[in-house]
Design an enzyme around this catalytic site. Structure first.
Site, PDB file in Angstrom:
ATOM      1  N   TRP A  89       0.834  -1.201   0.000  1.00  0.00           N
ATOM      2  CA  TRP A  89       0.000   0.000   0.000  1.00  0.00           C
ATOM      3  C   TRP A  89       0.874   1.258   0.000  1.00  0.00           C
ATOM      4  O   TRP A  89       0.548   2.242  -0.650  1.00  0.00           O
ATOM      5  CB  TRP A  89      -0.942  -0.005   1.201  1.00  0.00           C
ATOM      6  N   ASP A 147      -4.847  -1.444   6.353  1.00  0.00           N
ATOM      7  CA  ASP A 147      -5.126  -2.765   5.787  1.00  0.00           C
ATOM      8  C   ASP A 147      -4.842  -3.838   6.836  1.00  0.00           C
ATOM      9  O   ASP A 147      -4.597  -4.994   6.507  1.00  0.00           O
ATOM     10  CB  ASP A 147      -4.286  -2.986   4.526  1.00  0.00           C
ATOM     11  N   LYS A 187      -9.824  -1.936   6.621  1.00  0.00           N
ATOM     12  CA  LYS A 187     -10.350  -3.262   6.300  1.00  0.00           C
ATOM     13  C   LYS A 187     -11.265  -3.742   7.420  1.00  0.00           C
ATOM     14  O   LYS A 187     -10.964  -3.580   8.616  1.00  0.00           O
ATOM     15  CB  LYS A 187      -9.215  -4.262   6.118  1.00  0.00           C
TER      16      LYS A 187
END
Length: 232
Positions: A89, A147, A187
């Site tokens: 990311w 994430d 997430k």
């Protein structure tokens, strides 16, 4: 997430990677679970596309697809990537920002450096770590990304509650470090209580949505909450 990124690079083939199939040459010494995992990796077009694009993980395409839909990344931003290792990311962020941008990648685990990013190892819940993030950014963040996911147990309800707790902690951090108008992405897993997260996000952001990017595996229950327009 390990090859050196370019700030002007692309995010992968239009319409998603094309699928090819590879067979394992030998399964000797491997458990059934490890065989399934390795077979899935070998035949995952996103894994192959990530290798070709120089990304450290296939997860890079999840952020690429979220960015294409929600226009999250802009030149000159200050961005925090929570749970950043191994760096996929962070690579996507670096490719989207210009030289004015600041990127801080934070993880409990050590992470290899990436040119243009500040790599910090520590717990984002610690006050000292929070202060170090803000110092590295040079001001409040425009975007906080997470994430992060806990180690799964295989028990769906337990895993759901654990990731929702982690996302809630990431939101607590974001509320403390974001500039007005900033954004937050995290997430979560489907399972019911993600609705509670959406309600909480609506207290702090003008626009809140959830999305499952194409790069998320179909069998996975993961979703991403995307919140924009932070109201301090």
């Amino acid at each position: 997430m390990a090859k050196s990124p370019s700030r002007s690079g692309g995010g992968g083939p239009v319409g998603g990677p094309r699928s090819t199939h590879s067979n394992l040459k030998t399964a000797r010494g491997r458990s059934n679970a490890s065989q399934r995992w390795l077979s899935r990796q070998l035949n995952d077009p996103y894994v192959k596309a990530a290798q070709q694009a120089g990304y450290r993980s296939r997860a890079a395409f999840k952020l690429t697809e979220l960015n294409e839909r929600f226009k999250l990344l802009k030149p000159g931003q200050r961005v925090v990537d929570l749970g950043a290792a191994p760096g996929g990311w962070t690579q996507v962020v670096l490719r989207a920002l210009d030289e004015r941008g600041q990127v801080v990648a934070l993880d409990l685990l050590p992470m290899d450096g990436l040119p243009g990013a500040t790599i910090l190892q520590g717990d984002f819940q610690d006050d000292a770590t929070e202060a170090a993030v803000l110092a590295a950014l040079g001001g409040p963040a425009d975007l906080v990304l997470s994430d992060m996911a806990p180690n799964t147990t295989g028990h769906g309800p337990t895993d759901h509650l654990r990731i929702m707790d982690l996302a809630a902690l990431a939101l607590d951090f974001a509320v403390k470090v974001l500039a007005p108008g900033g954004g937050f992405v995290a997430k979560v897993f489907q399972g019911g209580s993600e609705k509670e997260m959406l309600e909480r996000l609506r207290q702090h952001f003008t626009k809140v949505q959830h999305a499952k990017p194409p790069a998320s595996r179909k069998e996975s229950s993961e979703l991403y909450v995307v919140a924009q327009g932070f109201r301090p």
